[in-house]
Structure formats: structure tokens, C-alpha cells
Design an enzyme around this catalytic site. Structure first.
Site, PDB file in Angstrom:
ATOM      1  N   CYS A   1      -3.705   0.298  -2.991  1.00  0.00           N
ATOM      2  CA  CYS A   1      -3.731  -0.869  -2.313  1.00  0.00           C
ATOM      3  C   CYS A   1      -2.449  -1.676  -2.883  1.00  0.00           C
ATOM      4  O   CYS A   1      -2.217  -1.696  -3.925  1.00  0.00           O
ATOM      5  CB  CYS A   1      -5.209  -1.356  -2.456  1.00  0.00           C
ATOM      6  SG  CYS A   1      -6.605  -0.576  -1.668  1.00  0.00           S
TER       7      CYS A   1
ATOM      8  N   CYS B   1     -10.383  -4.981  -0.280  1.00  0.00           N
ATOM      9  CA  CYS B   1     -11.492  -4.024  -0.390  1.00  0.00           C
ATOM     10  C   CYS B   1     -12.475  -4.029  -1.545  1.00  0.00           C
ATOM     11  O   CYS B   1     -11.838  -4.812  -2.623  1.00  0.00           O
ATOM     12  CB  CYS B   1     -11.054  -2.396  -0.415  1.00  0.00           C
ATOM     13  SG  CYS B   1     -10.029  -2.191  -2.075  1.00  0.00           S
TER      14      CYS B   1
ATOM     15  N   GLU C   1      -2.817  -4.951  -3.103  1.00  0.00           N
ATOM     16  CA  GLU C   1      -3.371  -5.656  -4.298  1.00  0.00           C
ATOM     17  C   GLU C   1      -3.107  -5.158  -5.740  1.00  0.00           C
ATOM     18  O   GLU C   1      -2.754  -5.732  -6.533  1.00  0.00           O
ATOM     19  CB  GLU C   1      -4.844  -6.176  -4.108  1.00  0.00           C
ATOM     20  CG  GLU C   1      -5.005  -6.933  -2.697  1.00  0.00           C
ATOM     21  CD  GLU C   1      -5.344  -5.814  -1.506  1.00  0.00           C
ATOM     22  OE1 GLU C   1      -6.073  -6.382  -0.697  1.00  0.00           O
ATOM     23  OE2 GLU C   1      -4.932  -4.754  -1.481  1.00  0.00           O
TER      24      GLU C   1
ATOM     25  N   GLU D   1       0.003   5.185   0.676  1.00  0.00           N
ATOM     26  CA  GLU D   1      -0.732   6.316   0.976  1.00  0.00           C
ATOM     27  C   GLU D   1      -0.277   7.730   0.380  1.00  0.00           C
ATOM     28  O   GLU D   1       0.821   7.793  -0.129  1.00  0.00           O
ATOM     29  CB  GLU D   1      -0.930   6.362   2.416  1.00  0.00           C
ATOM     30  CG  GLU D   1      -1.316   5.019   2.980  1.00  0.00           C
ATOM     31  CD  GLU D   1      -1.541   5.213   4.757  1.00  0.00           C
ATOM     32  OE1 GLU D   1      -2.163   4.445   5.237  1.00  0.00           O
ATOM     33  OE2 GLU D   1      -1.067   6.078   5.304  1.00  0.00           O
TER      34      GLU D   1
ATOM     35  N   CYS E   1     -10.395  -3.468  -4.978  1.00  0.00           N
ATOM     36  CA  CYS E   1      -9.601  -4.320  -5.121  1.00  0.00           C
ATOM     37  C   CYS E   1     -10.320  -5.869  -5.487  1.00  0.00           C
ATOM     38  O   CYS E   1      -9.559  -6.477  -6.287  1.00  0.00           O
ATOM     39  CB  CYS E   1      -8.480  -4.671  -4.051  1.00  0.00           C
ATOM     40  SG  CYS E   1      -7.371  -3.429  -3.957  1.00  0.00           S
TER      41      CYS E   1
ATOM     42  N   ASN F   1       0.893  -1.115   0.204  1.00  0.00           N
ATOM     43  CA  ASN F   1      -0.005   0.069   0.111  1.00  0.00           C
ATOM     44  C   ASN F   1       0.961   1.235  -0.007  1.00  0.00           C
ATOM     45  O   ASN F   1       2.001   1.311   0.638  1.00  0.00           O
ATOM     46  CB  ASN F   1      -0.997   0.001   1.232  1.00  0.00           C
ATOM     47  CG  ASN F   1      -0.276   0.093   2.373  1.00  0.00           C
ATOM     48  OD1 ASN F   1       0.545  -0.781   2.671  1.00  0.00           O
ATOM     49  ND2 ASN F   1      -1.117   0.824   3.658  1.00  0.00           N
TER      50      ASN F   1
END
Length: 144
Positions: free
Chosen positions: A56, A90, A58, A47, A93, A45
Site C-alpha cells: 500500500c 486499509c 501508506e 501491486e 495500514c 501502491n
């Protein structure tokens, strides 16, 4: 999936997780996937101060797979978060995984120590999903 592949996915997800950029949430996530032809790709990830602009783990692994070319069919994907609660992909993803999934794509979620917290096929996470075959288009020379 054999034990050697699982061990490799854990190592790659852990290494990616250690490189995560998460100064705001401090929640580091790593992911690793294996394609049907055995290639392994990882992501973490990343940010951003403008929160919706983060990436993310993934999605990072999927981007690495696509950038490398070749087989873009995910056999399995592993997500490594922190703590005893599974860090499931999520919704966004799940749909990204679905784009490159097969009917057998497996999602594994492990904690930071590699203990398995969740294992199921993608259909369990995204039932009745919409994918490329729902569109009447041609994707890389193949009718979807």
C-alpha cells in the site's frame, strides 16, 4: 498544520501516485507523511501478480521514513486516491500508522485533484488500538 505543509503533502502524494504500479486494479494511490520534525516522505501502491504481496502507498511512505532514520513520529499522513469516495487507509495500514503515531496524528484523504474528502485523528479510524505502549518491551532505548 499550515497551508504550506498541506500543499507540499498534496504535491508529494500526487507525484508518488503518478508512479504507482497498479496494472491489475488500475487504482493508483499515493501517500505522503510529515514527521513531527518536519521531514516529508512519500510512497505509492505497488501491486503484484500474487495479490497479497502488494504494498500500500501508506506502507511505502512509512518504510521510506524508517529507512531514512531520525524522527519516526508521524504528525500527519495524506492519502490520495481517485474519485469522490475517500480512499481511507486499509486496516493493516491503520495499524502501521499507529505504530509511529502520536496522540495528535492526523489522517487526511484527498481526491486526485487535491480536494479534501476526509480529515480526522487516527483514533477516529482505529479506536481502542493496540500499540507499542501495550507491550512491556524496550523500543530503541525507551520503555514502552
Amino acid at each position: 498544520m499550515d497551508d504550506k505543509v498541506i500543499a507540499t503533502l498534496k504535491q508529494k502524494a500526487s507525484a508518488a501516485r503518478s508512479n504507482a504500479y497498479a496494472p491489475y486494479s488500475r487504482f493508483h494511490v499515493g501517500a505522503a507523511l510529515v514527521t513531527e520534525d518536519g521531514q516529508i516522505f512519500s510512497g505509492c501502491n505497488v501491486e503484484n501478480a500474487a495479490y497479497p504481496e502488494g504494498v500500500c502507498a501508506e506502507a511505502g511512505a512509512i518504510s521510506a521514513m524508517v529507512a531514512a532514520g531520525g524522527d519516526c513520529k508521524i504528525a500527519s499522513i495524506m492519502v490520495m486516491g481517485k474519485g469522490p469516495t475517500p480512499c481511507l487507509p486499509c486496516g493493516g495500514c491503520r495499524q502501521k500508522i499507529r505504530e509511529f503515531a502520536t496522540s495528535r496524528t492526523c489522517v487526511l484523504v484527498v481526491d486526485e485533484d487535491g480536494a479534501l474528502l476526509f480529515k480526522d485523528d487516527l483514533h477516529a479510524l482505529l479506536p481502542s488500538s493496540f500499540g507499542p505502549e501495550n507491550l512491556e518491551i524496550e523500543v530503541e532505548g525507551k520503555s514502552a
